[in-house]
Design an enzyme around this catalytic site. Structure first.
Site, short mmCIF file in Angstrom:
data_model
loop_
_atom_site.label_atom_id
_atom_site.label_comp_id
_atom_site.label_asym_id
_atom_site.label_seq_id
_atom_site.Cartn_x
_atom_site.Cartn_y
_atom_site.Cartn_z
N GLY A 19 0.80 -1.22 0.00
CA GLY A 19 0.00 0.00 0.00
C GLY A 19 0.83 1.27 0.00
N SER A 20 0.65 2.15 -0.98
CA SER A 20 1.60 3.25 -1.10
C SER A 20 1.16 4.26 -2.15
CB SER A 20 2.97 2.68 -1.46
OG SER A 20 2.83 1.63 -2.40
N GLN A 21 2.12 5.10 -2.57
CA GLN A 21 1.85 6.15 -3.54
C GLN A 21 3.07 6.31 -4.45
OE1 GLN A 21 0.79 9.94 -1.77
NE2 GLN A 21 1.54 11.09 -3.54
#
Length: 205
Positions: free
Chosen positions: A173-175
């Site tokens: 989960g990240s950007q």
């Protein structure tokens, strides 16, 4: 279908422990725990998948560096910036948006705020990968989040990269942000779903 080597320990350890718990366990607790561990291992197998991608042709095309959902299209220092959110269900490998030479890879320690927070892109832990091309520089930021506690870069300064080549991984989960050189036209909007190495997110004019 391939799998990122960084994920093998996350995959095999719960799978092996789960199988042992079910085979050797003599109580319902062991059976339930074993089932949970096997499900966890299977989820990690899904998470670290590395599917084959079909790279579009076109010298001026700029490809998405990641899978996910576009959450912001903005401008900084007269350059377009696209921010993409990756959920735990997205492929988490990053790919080069263009062909070029890695100018620098800079690790920046920081916080682990949820990726959806507006300030996350500037204060969270991240790798900043700058790619030089004859038509300008591109910046790809691998940004950690509340679940993503490690960003991994597979390239270093001086490396030559092809468009769509794998360049790194963010765990859980990240950007990812990508910055275009001046004169590039954005081809996506907020809410669009993008695929690393396949979706055209911009084009040089």
């Amino acid at each position: 279908m391939f799998f990122a080597k960084e994920g093998w320990s996350f995959i095999f350890i719960p799978l092996v422990l789960g199988i042992l718990s079910i085979v050797l366990g003599r109580t319902l607790v062991f059976q339930i725990a074993g089932s949970v561990l096997i499900l966890l291992g299977l989820f990690c197998l899904f998470f670290f998948r590395d599917p084959v991608r079909h790279i579009p042709h076109g010298e001026n095309l700029i490809l998405s560096p990641c899978d996910g959902t576009v959450m912001e299209v903005t401008e900084e220092d007269n350059r377009k910036v696209i921010r993409v959110f990756l959920s735990v269900f997205n492929v988490h490998l990053q790919r080069s948006p263009v062909a070029g030479t890695i100018k620098s890879v800079e690790y920046r320690p920081g916080k682990f705020l949820p990726a959806m927070k507006p300030e996350a892109h500037s204060v969270n832990e991240q790798n900043v990968i700058t790619i030089s091309t004859p038509k300008g520089e591109y910046i790809v930021k691998q940004i950690a989040g509340i679940l993503a506690r490690r960003v991994v870069s597979w390239v270093k300064a001086g490396d030559k990269v092809e468009k769509g080549q794998r360049i790194g991984l963010i765990k859980f989960g990240s950007q990812v942000d990508v910055t275009f050189p001046q004169g590039a036209q954005v081809k996506v909007s907020v809410g669009d779903t993008v695929t690393a190495g396949e979706t055209v997110i911009g084009e040089l004019q």
